[in-house]
Design a protein around this motif. Structure first.
Motif, short mmCIF file in Angstrom:
data_model
loop_
_atom_site.label_atom_id
_atom_site.label_comp_id
_atom_site.label_asym_id
_atom_site.label_seq_id
_atom_site.Cartn_x
_atom_site.Cartn_y
_atom_site.Cartn_z
N LYS A 14 0.77 -1.16 0.15
CA LYS A 14 -0.38 0.41 -0.13
C LYS A 14 0.96 1.11 0.07
CE LYS A 14 -3.74 -1.69 2.60
NZ LYS A 14 -4.98 -2.30 3.44
N LEU A 15 2.10 1.12 0.68
CA LEU A 15 3.05 1.86 0.18
C LEU A 15 3.15 2.77 -1.10
CD1 LEU A 15 5.45 1.43 2.75
CD2 LEU A 15 3.51 3.02 3.28
N ARG A 16 2.98 4.01 -1.09
CA ARG A 16 3.63 4.64 -2.50
C ARG A 16 5.04 5.66 -2.14
NH1 ARG A 16 -1.96 6.85 -4.85
NH2 ARG A 16 -3.47 4.45 -5.14
N PRO A 17 5.34 5.77 -3.65
CA PRO A 17 7.01 6.53 -3.74
C PRO A 17 6.41 7.47 -3.44
CG PRO A 17 6.81 4.91 -5.56
CD PRO A 17 5.44 4.77 -4.26
N TYR A 18 7.85 8.36 -2.95
CA TYR A 18 6.81 9.92 -3.12
C TYR A 18 8.01 10.27 -4.27
CZ TYR A 18 5.93 10.83 1.70
OH TYR A 18 5.28 10.72 2.82
N ALA A 19 7.63 11.67 -4.95
CA ALA A 19 8.28 11.79 -6.30
C ALA A 19 9.67 12.21 -6.47
CB ALA A 19 7.16 13.27 -7.18
N TYR A 20 9.65 13.04 -5.74
CA TYR A 20 11.48 13.33 -5.45
C TYR A 20 12.54 11.23 -5.90
CZ TYR A 20 16.14 14.09 -4.50
OH TYR A 20 17.49 14.57 -4.76
N PRO A 21 13.88 10.96 -6.92
CA PRO A 21 13.43 12.46 -7.82
C PRO A 21 13.09 12.56 -9.31
CG PRO A 21 15.73 10.96 -7.66
CD PRO A 21 14.06 10.22 -6.62
N VAL A 22 12.32 11.10 -9.05
CA VAL A 22 12.04 11.32 -10.53
C VAL A 22 10.96 12.69 -11.19
CG1 VAL A 22 11.57 8.40 -10.63
CG2 VAL A 22 9.66 10.36 -9.80
N TYR A 23 10.30 13.49 -10.60
CA TYR A 23 9.63 14.89 -10.83
C TYR A 23 10.88 16.17 -10.88
CZ TYR A 23 7.46 18.95 -10.57
OH TYR A 23 7.57 20.72 -11.16
N ASP A 24 12.10 15.99 -10.28
CA ASP A 24 12.80 16.54 -10.62
C ASP A 24 14.09 16.40 -11.18
OD1 ASP A 24 12.63 18.31 -7.14
OD2 ASP A 24 12.37 16.31 -7.94
N ARG A 25 14.24 15.25 -11.61
CA ARG A 25 15.47 14.60 -12.81
C ARG A 25 14.85 14.42 -13.52
NH1 ARG A 25 19.06 11.37 -8.43
NH2 ARG A 25 19.72 13.06 -6.56
N PHE A 26 13.71 14.41 -14.29
CA PHE A 26 12.84 14.27 -15.60
C PHE A 26 13.29 14.89 -16.70
CE2 PHE A 26 9.02 15.07 -18.16
CZ PHE A 26 8.78 13.23 -19.04
N GLN A 27 14.40 13.72 -17.19
CA GLN A 27 14.81 14.53 -18.36
C GLN A 27 13.61 14.53 -19.83
OE1 GLN A 27 18.00 15.11 -18.97
NE2 GLN A 27 17.25 14.63 -16.42
N THR A 28 13.65 15.50 -20.14
CA THR A 28 12.56 15.79 -21.04
C THR A 28 13.16 16.96 -22.45
OG1 THR A 28 12.73 18.65 -20.71
CG2 THR A 28 11.44 16.82 -19.66
N GLY A 29 15.18 16.97 -22.42
CA GLY A 29 15.49 17.17 -23.96
C GLY A 29 15.25 18.55 -23.69
N SER A 30 15.29 19.75 -23.19
CA SER A 30 14.86 20.91 -23.39
C SER A 30 15.67 21.51 -22.62
CB SER A 30 13.38 21.38 -23.44
OG SER A 30 12.66 20.93 -21.99
N ASP A 31 15.89 23.78 -22.60
CA ASP A 31 16.74 23.95 -22.02
C ASP A 31 16.09 24.52 -20.54
OD1 ASP A 31 15.70 25.65 -22.80
OD2 ASP A 31 17.52 26.25 -24.63
N GLU A 32 16.16 25.65 -19.98
CA GLU A 32 15.77 26.14 -19.06
C GLU A 32 15.03 26.95 -19.41
OE1 GLU A 32 19.09 26.61 -20.15
OE2 GLU A 32 19.72 26.19 -18.47
N SER A 33 14.98 27.38 -21.31
CA SER A 33 13.83 28.29 -21.30
C SER A 33 12.72 28.08 -22.43
CB SER A 33 14.06 29.76 -22.00
OG SER A 33 14.75 30.42 -20.78
#
Length: 233
Positions: A41-60
């Motif tokens: 039943k336990l679910r993991p928190y989103a760190y670091p999958v949200y924080d380090r999610f690779q999208t291939g885009s830069d900051e802007s």
């Protein structure tokens, strides 16, 4: 020291030791990975999958994959939302480019530029271009990753800390609903004040989190837990 034993977020306060426990638990990457690999039943928190999610885009830049990042914080954008985010992509990128990558929320508040910069971004929700199914929660969880020092995460729990009818809530209801851009900027301004007014507490909590975690991410974890309680803890 007595005053420093608690931290205030909008209408509520929490003991610094409790806030520290929330932060340590959320940003425990090893434990999150163990929970993710275990049935139960336990679910993991989103760190670091949200924080380090690779999208291939830069900051802007905002690639289509950036629009899916809210999924990792349990805020699923609909198909309609993705269509409408694509329609305002250039407008969002132009507004992002106007915000220096290193600018912090408290610095922008001190300079008097916070409201204009954030309204420039979140004002797309109030403009003539359709953004059906896109709200402050989804958009903040997309844009926070682009300016993690400047753009706070937002959801109902954060709203409950800052918006309400009690005298302790800094953002009070108005007879007519405020446009999303100015409303978000008003909440962000209150967040900036809370961070600036309690530097020792937030420095302590930031030091508890991993080095790659920005202060606004730490803030959101504490605000989410406290907003869920809707009372002092």
């Amino acid at each position: 020291m007595a005053k420093q034993s608690r931290v205030r977020i909008g209408a509520f306060t929490v003991g610094l030791d409790t806030a520290e426990r929330w932060v340590r638990r959320y940003f425990d990457e090893s434990n999150n990975r163990v929970i993710a690999a275990t049935r139960g039943k336990l679910r993991p928190y989103a760190y670091p999958v949200y924080d380090r999610f690779q999208t291939g885009s830069d900051e802007s830049k905002l690639h289509d994959s950036d629009f899916l990042a809210p999924l990792l914080l349990n805020a699923s954008p609909s198909i309609r939302a993705v269509f409408n985010l694509q329609a305002v992509r250039r407008q969002l990128e132009e507004a992002l480019a106007a915000i220096p990558v290193t600018l912090t929320l408290t610095e922008a508040a001190a300079k008097g530029t916070l409201a204009s910069l954030l309204t420039g971004l979140f004002g797309v929700l109030d403009g003539p271009t359709s953004t059906l199914d896109v709200g402050l929660t989804t958009l903040s969880k997309i844009l926070h990753r682009k300016r993690p020092r400047m753009i706070p995460l937002y959801d109902k729990k954060v709203k409950d800390c800052y918006y309400g009818t009690s005298s302790r809530h800094p953002v009070q209801p108005v007879p007519r609903s405020a446009p999303d851009g100015p409303f978000y900027a008003a909440v962000a301004t209150c967040i900036a004040h809370d961070l600036a007014d309690q530097p020792d507490q937030w420095q302590h909590l930031a030091a508890v989190a991993p080095a790659d975690v920005p202060l606004l991410r730490v803030f959101d974890v504490v605000a989410w837990e406290l907003g869920a309680l809707r009372r002092d803890a």
